[in-house]
Design a protein around this motif. Structure first.
Motif, PDB file in Angstrom:
ATOM      1  N   THR A  27      -0.110  -1.972  -4.940  1.00 20.45           N
ATOM      2  CA  THR A  27      -1.564  -2.119  -5.048  1.00 20.45           C
ATOM      3  C   THR A  27      -2.237  -1.625  -3.773  1.00 20.45           C
ATOM      4  OG1 THR A  27      -1.342  -3.965  -6.576  1.00 20.45           O
ATOM      5  CG2 THR A  27      -3.442  -3.766  -5.408  1.00 20.45           C
ATOM      6  N   ARG A  30      -2.206   2.080  -3.741  1.00 20.08           N
ATOM      7  CA  ARG A  30      -3.127   2.647  -4.716  1.00 20.08           C
ATOM      8  C   ARG A  30      -4.517   2.845  -4.097  1.00 20.08           C
ATOM      9  NH1 ARG A  30      -2.426  -1.026  -9.008  1.00 20.08           N
ATOM     10  NH2 ARG A  30      -0.264  -0.396  -9.038  1.00 20.08           N
ATOM     11  N   HIS A  31      -4.893   1.936  -3.207  1.00 20.03           N
ATOM     12  CA  HIS A  31      -6.222   2.008  -2.579  1.00 20.03           C
ATOM     13  C   HIS A  31      -6.197   2.682  -1.208  1.00 20.03           C
ATOM     14  CE1 HIS A  31      -8.100  -0.457  -5.677  1.00 20.03           C
ATOM     15  NE2 HIS A  31      -6.998  -1.187  -5.655  1.00 20.03           N
TER      16      HIS A  31
END
Length: 186
Positions: A27, A30-31
């Protein structure tokens, strides 16, 4: 930022960051595609470019660019009370890590090049005149270097000096008294 500040950039892993915020490492990736992206917030290149584009083409290039850099610093360090203090502390922590970490300094150099390109593009299309394009690139680079000097001084001063004023002082030291609007000088 707290982890990097407390333990040092190199000692903290992306997995450590993910654990601290309660998400998976995937996660986080992903950012933030790289670990450097966690620290080096994109310089407000879009905001700076918008200020440059909105400035009068009759003004000298250094003033158009310099005033945009000061406006972006004002936006990055503004707020009311605790919000302003938090904004300044966050920016100061990011810059402190950038100054002390070789990998972040290299990445910062890349972001300065991207900022220069955004500023030159915002000045308008001078591709038909190679000398004008060269002048725009040179002035943009020199203004960004003056800003970098001010940012480094701000870190050394632990944020005690007003950052927009420090940038205005650096631009004035580099280009003279007409480099920025007089009302910008604190």
């Amino acid at each position: 930022m707290r982890l990097f500040t407390e333990h040092g950039y190199d000692a903290v892993t992306v997995a450590d960051v993910a654990d601290a915020v309660g998400v998976s490492a995937m996660t986080v990736y992903r950012h933030f595609p790289t670990k450097e992206d966690l620290v080096l917030i994109d310089q407000p290149a879009q905001l700076i470019a918008e200020h440059v584009a909105a400035s009068s083409a009759t003004q000298p290039l250094v003033r158009r660019i310099g005033n945009a850099l000061i406006a972006a610093a004002t936006a990055s360090t503004s707020g009311t009370g605790d919000e302003q203090a938090a904004n300044e502390r966050f920016l100061l922590d990011c810059l402190r890590l950038m100054v002390s970490t070789p990998a972040l300094r290299a990445r910062h150099l890349d972001s300065q090049y991207a900022l220069q390109r955004a500023v030159v593009d915002a000045l308008g299309d001078d591709s038909a005149d190679p000398d004008a394009a060269f002048q725009a690139q040179a002035v943009a680079s020199a203004c960004i270097a003056a800003m970098h000097t001010a940012l480094t001084r701000w870190v050394e001063d632990d944020g005690h000096t007003n950052l927009p004023d420090l940038i205005a002082r650096a631009l004035t030291a580099s280009f003279g008294d007409d480099a920025v609007d007089a009302r910008r000088m604190g």
